[in-house]
Design a protein around this motif. Structure first.
Motif, mmCIF file in Angstrom:
data_model
loop_
_atom_site.group_PDB
_atom_site.id
_atom_site.type_symbol
_atom_site.label_atom_id
_atom_site.label_comp_id
_atom_site.label_asym_id
_atom_site.label_seq_id
_atom_site.Cartn_x
_atom_site.Cartn_y
_atom_site.Cartn_z
ATOM 1 N N GLY A 93 56.572 -1.224 33.651
ATOM 2 C CA GLY A 93 57.385 -1.571 32.500
ATOM 3 C C GLY A 93 56.838 -2.811 31.843
ATOM 4 N N PRO A 94 56.963 -2.905 30.526
ATOM 5 C CA PRO A 94 56.412 -4.042 29.818
ATOM 6 C C PRO A 94 57.262 -5.285 29.990
ATOM 7 C CG PRO A 94 57.591 -2.618 28.302
ATOM 8 C CD PRO A 94 57.610 -1.931 29.642
ATOM 9 N N ALA A 95 56.633 -6.454 29.965
ATOM 10 C CA ALA A 95 57.383 -7.701 29.973
ATOM 11 C C ALA A 95 57.951 -7.909 28.579
ATOM 12 C CB ALA A 95 56.465 -8.864 30.354
ATOM 13 N N THR A 96 59.246 -8.231 28.462
ATOM 14 C CA THR A 96 59.870 -8.270 27.148
ATOM 15 C C THR A 96 60.727 -9.500 26.924
ATOM 16 O OG1 THR A 96 61.665 -6.935 28.053
ATOM 17 C CG2 THR A 96 59.930 -5.774 26.900
ATOM 18 N N ALA A 97 60.891 -10.375 27.895
ATOM 19 C CA ALA A 97 61.713 -11.553 27.712
ATOM 20 C C ALA A 97 60.843 -12.796 27.804
ATOM 21 C CB ALA A 97 62.818 -11.603 28.772
ATOM 22 N N HIS A 98 61.127 -13.779 26.936
ATOM 23 C CA HIS A 98 60.247 -14.935 26.856
ATOM 24 C C HIS A 98 61.064 -16.227 26.816
ATOM 25 C CE1 HIS A 98 56.865 -12.242 25.968
ATOM 26 N NE2 HIS A 98 57.707 -11.607 25.197
ATOM 27 N N GLU A 445 58.722 11.502 46.859
ATOM 28 C CA GLU A 445 58.816 12.735 46.069
ATOM 29 C C GLU A 445 57.643 12.851 45.112
ATOM 30 O OE1 GLU A 445 62.009 14.980 43.119
ATOM 31 O OE2 GLU A 445 62.446 13.057 44.025
ATOM 32 N N GLU A 446 57.025 14.005 45.086
ATOM 33 C CA GLU A 446 55.931 14.267 44.153
ATOM 34 C C GLU A 446 56.521 14.829 42.875
ATOM 35 O OE1 GLU A 446 52.812 13.444 44.657
ATOM 36 O OE2 GLU A 446 53.358 12.649 46.605
ATOM 37 N N GLU A 447 56.835 13.953 41.930
ATOM 38 C CA GLU A 447 57.448 14.386 40.673
ATOM 39 C C GLU A 447 56.444 15.176 39.845
ATOM 40 O OE1 GLU A 447 59.023 11.040 38.681
ATOM 41 O OE2 GLU A 447 60.293 10.422 40.356
ATOM 42 N N ARG A 448 56.999 16.016 39.000
ATOM 43 C CA ARG A 448 56.132 16.837 38.146
ATOM 44 C C ARG A 448 55.639 16.075 36.929
ATOM 45 N NH1 ARG A 448 56.186 22.105 39.617
ATOM 46 N NH2 ARG A 448 57.767 22.743 41.102
ATOM 47 N N SER A 449 56.268 14.971 36.608
ATOM 48 C CA SER A 449 55.808 14.146 35.500
ATOM 49 C C SER A 449 56.204 12.708 35.765
ATOM 50 C CB SER A 449 56.400 14.630 34.172
ATOM 51 O OG SER A 449 57.813 14.608 34.239
ATOM 52 N N GLU A 450 55.483 11.782 35.161
ATOM 53 C CA GLU A 450 55.771 10.365 35.331
ATOM 54 C C GLU A 450 55.408 9.637 34.052
ATOM 55 O OE1 GLU A 450 53.386 8.670 38.369
ATOM 56 O OE2 GLU A 450 51.496 9.222 37.442
ATOM 57 N N VAL A 451 55.987 8.455 33.865
ATOM 58 C CA VAL A 451 55.692 7.637 32.702
ATOM 59 C C VAL A 451 54.699 6.563 33.116
ATOM 60 C CG1 VAL A 451 56.648 6.111 30.954
ATOM 61 C CG2 VAL A 451 57.993 8.043 31.773
ATOM 62 N N VAL A 452 53.561 6.517 32.436
ATOM 63 C CA VAL A 452 52.546 5.503 32.700
ATOM 64 C C VAL A 452 52.223 4.813 31.377
ATOM 65 C CG1 VAL A 452 51.550 6.762 34.640
ATOM 66 C CG2 VAL A 452 50.649 7.157 32.355
ATOM 67 N N GLN A 459 53.091 6.826 28.205
ATOM 68 C CA GLN A 459 52.639 8.203 28.128
ATOM 69 C C GLN A 459 53.314 9.003 29.240
ATOM 70 O OE1 GLN A 459 50.582 9.060 25.687
ATOM 71 N NE2 GLN A 459 49.989 7.017 25.014
ATOM 72 N N VAL A 460 53.597 10.266 28.979
ATOM 73 C CA VAL A 460 54.139 11.158 29.999
ATOM 74 C C VAL A 460 52.970 11.909 30.619
ATOM 75 C CG1 VAL A 460 55.666 13.086 30.487
ATOM 76 C CG2 VAL A 460 56.305 11.400 28.763
ATOM 77 N N ARG A 461 52.758 11.740 31.927
ATOM 78 C CA ARG A 461 51.615 12.352 32.605
ATOM 79 C C ARG A 461 52.105 13.323 33.660
ATOM 80 N NH1 ARG A 461 47.573 8.329 35.504
ATOM 81 N NH2 ARG A 461 49.257 8.271 37.043
ATOM 82 N N ARG A 462 51.514 14.487 33.701
ATOM 83 C CA ARG A 462 51.867 15.521 34.678
ATOM 84 C C ARG A 462 51.186 15.218 36.005
ATOM 85 N NH1 ARG A 462 55.920 18.951 33.878
ATOM 86 N NH2 ARG A 462 54.838 20.741 34.724
ATOM 87 N N ARG A 463 51.905 15.538 37.106
ATOM 88 C CA ARG A 463 51.333 15.421 38.445
ATOM 89 C C ARG A 463 51.631 16.702 39.202
ATOM 90 N NH1 ARG A 463 53.123 9.892 41.214
ATOM 91 N NH2 ARG A 463 54.608 11.380 42.030
ATOM 92 N N PRO A 464 50.674 17.179 39.983
ATOM 93 C CA PRO A 464 50.939 18.408 40.743
ATOM 94 C C PRO A 464 51.997 18.187 41.804
ATOM 95 C CG PRO A 464 48.878 17.403 41.444
ATOM 96 C CD PRO A 464 49.329 16.640 40.228
ATOM 97 N N ALA A 465 52.890 19.170 41.954
ATOM 98 C CA ALA A 465 53.915 19.104 42.999
ATOM 99 C C ALA A 465 53.332 19.621 44.308
ATOM 100 C CB ALA A 465 55.134 19.931 42.598
ATOM 101 N N GLY A 466 53.796 19.122 45.395
ATOM 102 C CA GLY A 466 53.331 19.566 46.702
ATOM 103 C C GLY A 466 54.293 19.114 47.768
ATOM 104 N N GLU A 467 53.886 19.246 49.031
ATOM 105 C CA GLU A 467 54.744 18.837 50.130
ATOM 106 C C GLU A 467 54.933 17.324 50.099
ATOM 107 O OE1 GLU A 467 54.890 19.091 55.023
ATOM 108 O OE2 GLU A 467 53.327 20.114 53.875
#
Length: 527
Positions: A93-98, A445-452, A459-467
């Motif tokens: 997450g971006p730094a937003t307080a100064h 948990e191996e989420e199917r998408s993440e915010v990077v 950006q929303v990035r896909r990640r493969p699901a697995g065990e």
């Protein structure tokens, strides 16, 4: 004449809502806090400006907008701090307080505390709250709750209560007790989807808030028998309306970068498209020629799809519905869908809701003020039963396979505090065994998408699901002593695992040979 009553404060990433209801009865109303609040709707922009590191006269809310400081940016501007309050260390997450008092940046907790305390000090003359109800998001609930307790300790009020935002939103939208509600909270900094089962209905007591202070006495850690509201499933992401503004800015004027004025115009264009088909704004700067920026609904819809927002929402919704199915609840048993937050007004989001949840009644009349109004309706006295985000597993020896395996104790989605302990019986793996190691781990948990964040943009990035991968706890509990030593294959210990109201994993053990029973001991926090 002074009017006593209950004040609800709903701190949001973009706006903060204050609502008041007199003790003598009557309809609740949103409070105007001049000169901090805006009109239509009556909310306070979640903005702070500190002119200097040691300034004791910050500008708050609407003052920041009127001074043009939200557009100019600078180190004195604090915004988007809610998403980081109570977050786990290392969360993105971006730094937003100064501009902290020592010259260092304000922490998100300091910025949020400053905003709430200043609003309390600026309450209208004659409004005397005897009870304060605060709201907390479902993601990071425990850390946020601890911060709210610290903030409330600075406020002179006899009663302080806490309620989770999804439950408050459902009550504020007029849904009856006992309802099962899918809350889609699209705020300025986060997306939270929660399936909430409200207590009550069929003669049972309705949900009420958790009482943290009563008669001026702190009740944290008390052993009250409280009625609970249950979250069946939840999923969230650190992405919100402010990130959409950044996407719009990067699309309309990629050469300007993170220009604060461009972001403010992007926000106005986005909000205007909730009502109009097309919006135009003018960007100007002393160093460059002004530009006319145009955005229509088709462009915005294409941008949100290209950035992966709908794909992210699909993944979050599926996680929540999967948790519901695991508890025997089908989609057609959900009583209503409740959109919350200004971003939920966007046409693309409304179309997504209609497509994915078309068979479920939609309650979208009051997306901005529903949480604050619902908080007023929740009389203090009950706590939210939270759910685990990751779960807990115990490493056990598999005699047949000749290897260690992870045995799940509590799965992601398990509600806590637990009503009944989980029991398991363990035997020794060898003759003469004098102690039993307890190795605990957390399924990742191996989420199917993440915010990077890439080049400063989410950006929303896909990640493969697995065990699911098991990550051992960094600090493990002490082993259990066996006296006398045990024999291979003989049942030796009965273990009872539970989770208390503070989110701590507890263990009570019984020696089946000797017959001794140990008192519950804390193994560590869960999440």
């Amino acid at each position: 004449m002074a009017v006593t009553g209950t004040l609800a404060i709903d701190l949001g990433s973009s706006t903060t809502v204050l609502a008041f209801q007199p003790s003598a009865g009557g309809a609740p109303e949103l409070l105007a806090i001049p000169p901090f609040s805006s009109e239509d709707p009556c909310v306070v922009p979640s903005l702070i400006w500190l002119a200097s590191p040691r300034s004791d006269q910050p500008l708050i809310g609407r003052q920041v907008l009127d001074a043009g400081l939200a557009a100019s940016g600078g180190e004195g501007l604090c915004r988007d701090f809610k998403r980081r309050i109570g977050a786990f260390a290392g969360e993105p997450g971006p730094a937003t307080a100064h501009a902290g008092s020592s010259g260092e940046p304000l922490t998100p907790e300091q910025a949020g505390s400053l905003l709430i305390t200043r609003l309390w000090q600026a309450l209208p003359t004659g409004v005397v709250p005897t009870r304060l109800v605060l709201t907390a998001p479902i993601e990071g609930y425990r850390g946020y709750r601890q911060w709210l307790q610290q903030v409330s300790s600075q406020i002179p009020v006899e009663e302080v209560a806490l309620v989770d935002e999804p439950t408050a939103a459902a009550i504020g939208a007029g849904l009856p007790a006992g309802s099962r509600v899918l809350v889609v909270d699209l705020g300025g900094g986060t997306i939270d989807l929660s399936l909430v089962a409200l207590q009550g209905g069929e003669g049972r007591a309705a949900p009420i808030a958790q009482l943290l202070r009563f008669g001026g006495r702190e009740l944290d850690g008390g052993r009250q028998a409280l009625r609970c509201a249950e979250v069946i499933g939840k999923a969230g992401a650190a992405l919100g309306g402010r990130d959409i503004d950044r996407w719009i800015a990067a699309s309309l004027a990629p050469d300007l970068g993170e220009d604060p004025g461009l972001l403010e115009i992007s926000e106005r264009l986005k909000c205007g498209l909730s009502e109009a088909e097309e919006m135009t704004g003018i960007w100007s700067s002393a160093e460059a020629d002004s530009r006319a920026l145009r955005l229509d609904r088709t462009q915005l819809d294409r941008l949100l799809r290209e950035r992966g927002l709908l794909q992210l929402l699909d993944g979050l919704l599926e996680r929540v519905l999967a948790a519901a199915r695991a508890k025997g609840l089908d989609r057609d048993q959900i009583d209503a869908v409740l959109p919350v937050g200004g971003t939920s007004r966007l046409p693309t989001i409304r179309d997504w809701l209609a497509d994915r949840c078309g068979s479920i009644p939609l309650r979208d009349q009051r997306p901005v003020e529903a949480v604050a109004l619902g908080a007023l309706a929740l009389t203090p006295g009950v706590r939210l039963k939270d759910v685990l985000a990751r779960g807990v597993s115990l490493r056990c020896w598999d005699r047949r396979g000749g290897e260690h395996r992870w045995h799940p104790l509590f799965l992601a989605g398990q509600s806590w505090p637990t009503d009944q302990p989980l029991e398991m019986v363990l035997s020794c793996s060898r003759d003469g065994q004098s102690r039993l190691e307890l190795v605990l781990g957390e399924p990742v948990e191996e989420e199917r998408s993440e915010v990077v964040f890439i080049d400063g943009l989410p950006q929303v990035r896909r990640r493969p699901a697995g065990e699911a991968r098991i990550e051992p706890w960094s600090v493990q509990p002490a082993p259990l002593t066996l006296d006398p030593p045990g024999s291979c294959g003989t049942d030796r210990l009965r273990l009872r695992f539970s989770i208390d109201a503070e989110g701590q994993l507890l263990l009570e053990s019984e020696d089946l040979i000797v017959g001794t029973l140990t008192a519950p001991r804390v193994l560590g926090p869960v999440r």
